[in-house]
Motif scaffolding. Structure first.
Motif, short mmCIF file in Angstrom:
data_model
loop_
_atom_site.label_atom_id
_atom_site.label_comp_id
_atom_site.label_asym_id
_atom_site.label_seq_id
_atom_site.Cartn_x
_atom_site.Cartn_y
_atom_site.Cartn_z
N ASP A 186 8.56 41.62 -12.14
CA ASP A 186 8.57 40.39 -11.34
C ASP A 186 7.24 40.17 -10.62
O ASP A 186 6.68 39.06 -10.64
N SER A 187 6.73 41.22 -9.97
CA SER A 187 5.49 41.07 -9.20
C SER A 187 4.28 40.88 -10.12
O SER A 187 3.36 40.12 -9.80
N THR A 188 4.26 41.55 -11.28
CA THR A 188 3.12 41.43 -12.19
C THR A 188 3.04 40.03 -12.79
O THR A 188 1.95 39.48 -12.97
N LEU A 189 4.18 39.42 -13.11
CA LEU A 189 4.17 38.05 -13.63
C LEU A 189 3.63 37.08 -12.59
O LEU A 189 2.91 36.13 -12.94
N LEU A 190 3.96 37.31 -11.34
CA LEU A 190 3.39 36.45 -10.27
C LEU A 190 1.87 36.64 -10.19
O LEU A 190 1.13 35.67 -9.98
N VAL A 191 1.41 37.87 -10.33
CA VAL A 191 -0.03 38.13 -10.34
C VAL A 191 -0.70 37.41 -11.50
O VAL A 191 -1.78 36.80 -11.35
N CYS A 192 -0.07 37.45 -12.67
CA CYS A 192 -0.63 36.78 -13.85
C CYS A 192 -0.73 35.27 -13.62
O CYS A 192 -1.72 34.63 -14.00
N ALA A 193 0.31 34.70 -12.99
CA ALA A 193 0.28 33.26 -12.69
C ALA A 193 -0.84 32.93 -11.70
O ALA A 193 -1.54 31.92 -11.86
N ASP A 194 -1.02 33.78 -10.70
CA ASP A 194 -2.09 33.56 -9.72
C ASP A 194 -3.47 33.64 -10.38
O ASP A 194 -4.37 32.84 -10.08
N LEU A 195 -3.65 34.62 -11.27
CA LEU A 195 -4.94 34.77 -11.95
C LEU A 195 -5.24 33.58 -12.85
O LEU A 195 -6.37 33.08 -12.89
N ASP A 196 -4.24 33.10 -13.58
CA ASP A 196 -4.46 31.94 -14.45
C ASP A 196 -4.82 30.71 -13.64
O ASP A 196 -5.66 29.90 -14.04
N SER A 197 -4.17 30.57 -12.49
CA SER A 197 -4.47 29.42 -11.64
C SER A 197 -5.87 29.51 -11.05
O SER A 197 -6.60 28.52 -11.00
N SER A 198 -6.28 30.71 -10.63
CA SER A 198 -7.59 30.88 -10.00
C SER A 198 -8.73 30.85 -11.01
O SER A 198 -9.78 30.24 -10.75
#
Length: 440
Positions: free
Chosen positions: A351-363
């Motif tokens: 769960d936390s890693t998918l959120l990190v992936c979403a943040d990285l793609d956005s940034s």
């Protein structure tokens, strides 16, 4: 690595001296580096890690592959590919980092990164990592430091040409094609948690009492060394128990070509004395029974300390006294709770890693998406009998005590909280009558 990072960034490992020594000890136990006077051939650490990992993922199945965003499906597949490797790394070192590299996720072992800062909960606030490259006969190291700035993450990169054991001189990042796209320093806005996924073991720190995560077998390290010493003593027992033949020394003297008449690993020469002429066979009684009993006692103690079911490491028939049904059930419950805690740790990591992936793609790429909830089916587990529960639910449906939609929702791991949820289950799974209406 620690010296390199200290020279490059002026900051060292934030862990205590005892924790650093413990990490090295966990790695030595797993990768087979025994101490003096120990025989590490039993590789108990490998056995513990493999047993726990195989049991935790025995019936592992992801139900979240229907992510609405293609990025979510891609990263979920990448997580699934490294699930078992990451779990084993975390079991060994207490913690494993998951680094997003384009469309891949790379698990990083505890001994391959340096915690430069942690908060009161043990979460990393700064970390150092290192990669080694070889080009044109030269060795290079890429040092990366990540720092949590609250609402963003700071990444610093340094490339050095290694000179012997020293860090050497710093060179430009574009010296190597693999580092050409990196920058000396960058800020990732909106990326928290260092932009890394983290898998932590639920074991409470028993090394120095800090918030640092510890290996799953950390509580049993002393017993594991005792077992290695017992194995070494058992080896010597068999070695010393080998038959010896005492013979007069002249029988063992080499001839002109240097060859001995008798094998000196079996025959022991004595001085040429008339009283010692001839041969005498000496074959002592082996005491392996005492050593094997001690070995089983150590293994059972390890099982108790680590919450493993009796027989996972030891031989159940080797127990001196039979155990009661209550004792057997208690160890099974402990093992079930141990496995469930590992499965929960991986669920939280996904769960936390998918959120990190979403943040990285956005940034990095300006692609905004949010991961859908991920449902993991772990199967029956150690104690849970799914077939028995399903049979009970079918019986309740037959008796009119349970709605079939609810039973089917449980079976397929679907939500059943609202009427809309139940209608979805009916439309997808329940047959219709000849008149075309739902069979309710």
């Amino acid at each position: 690595m620690q010296n390199y990072l200290e020279q490059a960034f002026g900051k060292g490992d934030c862990s205590s001296v005892r924790m650093r020594a413990a990490v090295r000890e966990w790695m030595d136990l797993y990768y087979g580096t025994p101490r003096s006077g120990e025989d590490g051939s039993s590789r108990l650490a490998v056995l513990i890690v493999s047993k726990l990992c195989r049991t935790a993922f025995a019936e592992y199945e992801l139900h979240g592959r229907t992510q609405s965003a293609w990025q979510g499906r891609m990263y979920l597949n990448a997580l699934n590919d490294v699930a078992k490797t990451a779990m084993q790394y975390a079991l060994i070192g207490g913690e494993c980092l998951l680094k997003v590299v384009r469309d891949r996720i790379v698990p990083i072992r505890r001994d391959c990164y340096l915690p430069l800062g942690r908060d009161s909960m043990g979460n990393l606030t700064s970390v150092g990592m290192m990669q080694t490259f070889f080009a044109d006969g030269k060795k290079y190291v890429l040092l990366e430091r990540r720092s949590d700035l609250g609402e963003s993450t700071k990444i610093e990169n340094r490339l050095f040409e290694v000179s012997g054991q020293a860090l050497g001189r710093r060179v430009l990042l574009d010296t190597l094609p693999a580092c050409a796209n990196l920058s000396d320093e960058c800020i990732l806005s909106g990326v928290t948690g260092l932009g890394l996924g983290v898998l932590r073991m639920p074991t409470v720190n028993c090394v120095d009492g800090s918030a640092d995560p510890v290996s799953i077998y950390a509580p049993a390290v002393g017993l594991m060394h005792a077992l290695a010493r017992c194995e070494d003593q058992l080896d010597h027992e068999f070695l010393n128990g080998a038959s010896r033949v005492f013979a007069s020394e002249d029988l063992l003297r080499p001839d002109a070509s240097g060859q001995r008449g008798l094998r000196d690993d079996l025959f022991v020469g004595l001085p040429d004395d008339p009283a010692n002429v001839g041969v005498t066979v000496y074959s002592p009684t082996l005491r392996e029974g005492s050593y094997l009993a001690r070995k089983q006692d150590i293994l059972r103690s390890c099982e108790s300390l680590l919450g493993l079911r009796r027989g996972i490491l030891s031989e159940t028939q080797a127990e001196a006294q039979p155990r009661t049904a209550t004792e057997i059930a208690a160890t099974s419950v402990d093992y079930d709770l141990t496995i469930r805690s590992l499965q929960r740790a991986w669920q939280d990591c996904v769960d936390s890693t998918l959120l990190v992936c979403a943040d990285l793609d956005s940034s990095l790429y300006g692609e905004s998406w949010m991961p859908d909830p991920v449902q993991i089916d772990w199967g029956d587990g150690v104690l849970y009998d799914r077939a028995r529960v399903w049979a009970e639910q079918r019986e309740m449906v037959t008796d009119g005590l349970l709605r079939p939609e609810i039973a089917l929702a449980w079976y397929y791991n679907l939500p059943a909280e609202t009427e809309d949820d139940l209608r979805t289950v009916r439309e997808k799974y329940m047959p219709t009558t000849k008149g075309g209406e739902d069979n309710e």
